[in-house]
Write an enzyme that holds these catalytic residues in place. Structure first.
Site, PDB file in Angstrom:
ATOM      1  N   HIS A  39       0.726  -1.289  -0.007  1.00 57.50           N
ATOM      2  CA  HIS A  39      -0.101   0.108   0.044  1.00 57.50           C
ATOM      3  C   HIS A  39       0.918   1.338  -0.066  1.00 57.50           C
ATOM      4  O   HIS A  39       0.477   2.114  -0.782  1.00 57.50           O
ATOM      5  CB  HIS A  39      -0.882   0.046   1.153  1.00 57.50           C
ATOM      6  CG  HIS A  39      -1.716  -1.573   1.370  1.00 57.50           C
ATOM      7  ND1 HIS A  39      -2.825  -1.437   0.411  1.00 57.50           N
ATOM      8  CD2 HIS A  39      -1.690  -2.314   2.128  1.00 57.50           C
ATOM      9  CE1 HIS A  39      -3.530  -2.504   0.694  1.00 57.50           C
ATOM     10  NE2 HIS A  39      -2.651  -2.994   1.873  1.00 57.50           N
ATOM     11  N   HIS A  84      19.762  29.049   7.608  1.00 54.34           N
ATOM     12  CA  HIS A  84      18.931  28.901   6.403  1.00 54.34           C
ATOM     13  C   HIS A  84      19.077  30.328   5.600  1.00 54.34           C
ATOM     14  O   HIS A  84      18.811  30.295   4.151  1.00 54.34           O
ATOM     15  CB  HIS A  84      17.581  28.653   6.795  1.00 54.34           C
ATOM     16  CG  HIS A  84      17.397  27.199   7.305  1.00 54.34           C
ATOM     17  ND1 HIS A  84      17.872  26.645   8.525  1.00 54.34           N
ATOM     18  CD2 HIS A  84      16.984  26.153   6.498  1.00 54.34           C
ATOM     19  CE1 HIS A  84      17.336  25.286   8.453  1.00 54.34           C
ATOM     20  NE2 HIS A  84      16.840  25.124   7.410  1.00 54.34           N
ATOM     21  N   ASN A 144       7.075  18.707  17.342  1.00 58.18           N
ATOM     22  CA  ASN A 144       7.424  17.361  16.939  1.00 58.18           C
ATOM     23  C   ASN A 144       8.019  17.334  15.467  1.00 58.18           C
ATOM     24  O   ASN A 144       8.873  16.415  15.247  1.00 58.18           O
ATOM     25  CB  ASN A 144       6.287  16.114  17.177  1.00 58.18           C
ATOM     26  CG  ASN A 144       6.714  14.796  16.668  1.00 58.18           C
ATOM     27  OD1 ASN A 144       7.416  14.075  17.393  1.00 58.18           O
ATOM     28  ND2 ASN A 144       6.361  14.343  15.638  1.00 58.18           N
ATOM     29  N   ASN A 161      14.538  16.421  10.142  1.00 54.01           N
ATOM     30  CA  ASN A 161      15.899  16.162   9.792  1.00 54.01           C
ATOM     31  C   ASN A 161      16.639  15.904  11.287  1.00 54.01           C
ATOM     32  O   ASN A 161      17.224  16.741  11.980  1.00 54.01           O
ATOM     33  CB  ASN A 161      16.598  17.362   9.247  1.00 54.01           C
ATOM     34  CG  ASN A 161      17.867  17.208   8.634  1.00 54.01           C
ATOM     35  OD1 ASN A 161      18.463  16.297   9.037  1.00 54.01           O
ATOM     36  ND2 ASN A 161      18.275  18.108   7.858  1.00 54.01           N
TER      37      ASN A 161
END
Length: 584
Positions: free
Chosen positions: A161, A488, A443, A449
């Site tokens: 699946h 970032h 969470n 990562n």
């Protein structure tokens, strides 16, 4: 049906109670009582007898057809209740078994580490081994434990699946290719198979390779040499503190100048295209984090030996061999250890399949930009910047943004890291967790990562709490968010060639807000839907704004701009100017 329900009850419930009872005896909490109370309510005999409705009190019907219909209705109701019971039992069984196995792995890793082949181990005496274990336990006992485990998607793809979803993405790639060929054939009258965009974004590749080799050699030589020199002479020197400050300053200078400034200068000076920029800048950040981890993990062992005045053990066993350090530089982790769990063999077919999947994701991203992004933003770049165009742009960018997110995750965190892990026989493949099931952004940040999260957690958050004596946990969390947002934004600013702090604002504003609003106590499917909705919308904002600014920087160049004009987004005023490039 009653016999089947009772058999199901006797088969599943004792195993769940037995599992949770043993887990509760190990941990000493009341999880067994909670698990028992959380189990679904079993249907009683009175419930089953009451399913027939009002006419089930022993009333005998003369009409046989009425009796058959009542019996069929009773069986259908019983079947539905049994199906609900089965789904509840299986969901409870699955969650508790997963929880039990996770706790079992963590406890086994902390109590008895898995035996690792001593490929690089030098022969040590029993006294040196015991001393080394004591010192390693003081510095690494509370750190990350590496155990043998597979990547989650490798396990899930064994289920038909789940593998079907993978096949659906392949079918979508085929449709992208066919649509591009058909449109080009209609417009050009021939099949056009050029990849000008890929050739452009990976331009100046020989210079990229040379730059990377210089970076790698410097990381290989400088941190190892500095630590080896410091550790060898720390005990002998009468001015240990000054010696540490001197070599520590040299290491920080190398991190800031050798790894921080020089690669960035090469990228900006030679105007590397985006993909080539990403290769150099991401490698720059990765090597800086690895060098920090190597120093951070090994310095406490030397300091602990120096504090032990009664010890006459030499410091040489505490200095990692060069082969250890070289392995760490290639290993898919940012946490240094002298040894890692290793697999016995290398499956070269697995390596080839992962590298081919990386190549497939690269072409997938190419077609996403060619079919969904470039046509849209070419037309938007010629329009006035207003609220209506902004809203339409964001929602039209959600689909390509989500596809790019999935492709980046699958190509790098799954395929690329697993390919290198297999070639190095690196056995701990938990590069990510089930982030797609997250019901909170807290969470999601921990599971998206795991490689980077471990580095931030142990070397930023935990070290900050250690220095502040665990008094400023909120400040430690803010420091982690700020560092992640700055890095970032630095990567995007250098690679795109302009400063447009969209990602920084999303991290520091919405990321922090969602981290406290959508916290770990939020459970249930609705919170997972909210998390996905916010994630999709954020991807649309990122793709829309950065793409608009990319085209504005090229269509509306400024003549001798001031510093403030460089900081101001060009897309806010670009459409009010005229430029021949727009018409072409």
């Amino acid at each position: 049906m009653k016999i089947e329900s009772n058999r199901l009850t006797r088969g599943f419930l004792p195993y769940i109670f037995k599992t949770r009872l043993s887990d509760g005896m190990e941990s000493g909490d009341d999880s067994v009582l909670r698990s028992r109370s959380a189990l679904p309510k079993m249907p009683t005999i009175s419930d089953l007898d009451g399913m027939g409705g009002e006419g089930s009190n022993g009333e005998i019907h003369s009409n046989g057809k009425m009796e058959v219909e009542r019996l069929i209705s009773k069986k259908l109701q019983l079947k539905r209740k049994a199906e609900h019971l089965k789904s509840d039992l299986m969901r409870q069984f699955d969650s508790q078994v997963l929880e039990f196995m996770d706790s079992l792995i963590e406890e086994s890793a902390s109590l008895e580490p898995a035996p690792v082949p001593a490929v690089f181990s030098p022969p040590l005496s029993d006294k040196e081994r015991s001393k080394l274990r004591h010192l390693q336990g003081s510095s690494q006992g509370q750190g990350k434990q590496f155990v043998v485990r597979r990547s989650l998607l490798d396990e899930l793809f064994e289920v038909n699946h789940i593998r079907t979803i993978y096949h659906m993405f392949i079918a979508l790639l085929i449709l992208f290719i066919l649509s591009t060929l058909v449109v080009d054939f209609i417009d050009e009258g021939r099949l056009v198979l050029d990849f000008d965009l890929l050739v452009y974004v990976f331009g100046q590749f020989p210079l990229v390779v040379i730059t990377w080799i210089c970076m790698f050699l410097s990381v290989l030589v400088v941190p190892y040499s500095l630590f080896h020199t410091w550790a060898s002479h720390y005990h002998e020197s009468s001015h240990g503190t000054l010696w540490s400050l001197l070599l520590g300053s040299l290491f920080l200078l190398y991190q800031g100048l050798g790894l921080g400034f020089l690669p960035t200068f090469v990228v900006v000076k030679n105007s590397f295209p985006p993909a080539s920029c990403f290769i150099i800048i991401l490698e720059q950040v990765r090597l800086m984090m690895k060098a920090h981890s190597y120093i951070r993990e090994n310095v406490p062992k030397v300091l602990a030996l120096a504090k032990d005045k009664s010890s006459s053990s030499p410091v040489s066993p505490l200095i990692p061999q060069l082969s250890h350090y070289i392995y760490f530089l290639f290993a898919p982790t940012l946490i240094y250890r002298d040894k890692y769990p290793r697999n016995p063999i290398i499956r070269w077919s697995y390596v080839a399949s992962k590298l081919l999947q990386v190549l497939g994701c690269l072409f997938y991203a190419y077609y996403v930009f060619v079919r969904l992004c470039i046509p849209q933003f070419r037309s938007i770049s010629q329009q006035l910047f207003d609220l209506r165009a902004m809203v339409l742009c964001v929602f039209n960018s959600i689909l390509p943004g989500v596809l790019v997110l999935f492709l980046a995750f699958f190509a790098f965190l799954h395929c690329w890291l697993n390919a290198f892990a297999e070639m190095l026989r690196f056995a701990d493949r938990m590069f990510y967790k089930d982030w797609w099931n997250s019901t909170s952004f807290a969470n999601y940040y921990r599971t998206w990562n795991v490689v980077v999260h471990d580095w931030l957690y142990y070397y930023v958050y935990c070290d900050f709490l250690w220095m502040s004596k665990k008094r400023f946990r909120a400040a430690g969390m803010l420091l982690v968010f700020t560092m992640s947002a700055v890095v970032h934004e630095y990567i995007l600013a250098i690679c795109f060639g302009f400063f447009y702090p969209v990602l920084f604002c999303l991290f520091m504003c919405f990321g922090m807000m969602f981290n406290f609003i959508l916290h770990d106590r939020r459970k249930g499917p609705i919170w997972n839907v909210i998390m996905w909705t916010a994630l999709f919308l954020g991807q649309g904002v990122i793709i829309c704004l950065y793409s608009q600014e990319w085209y504005a920087q090229r269509y509306c160049p400024l003549q001798e701009p001031s510093f403030l004009e460089l900081l101001k987004p060009r897309s806010w005023s670009c459409h009010l100017q005229t430029n021949p490039a727009v018409d072409s």
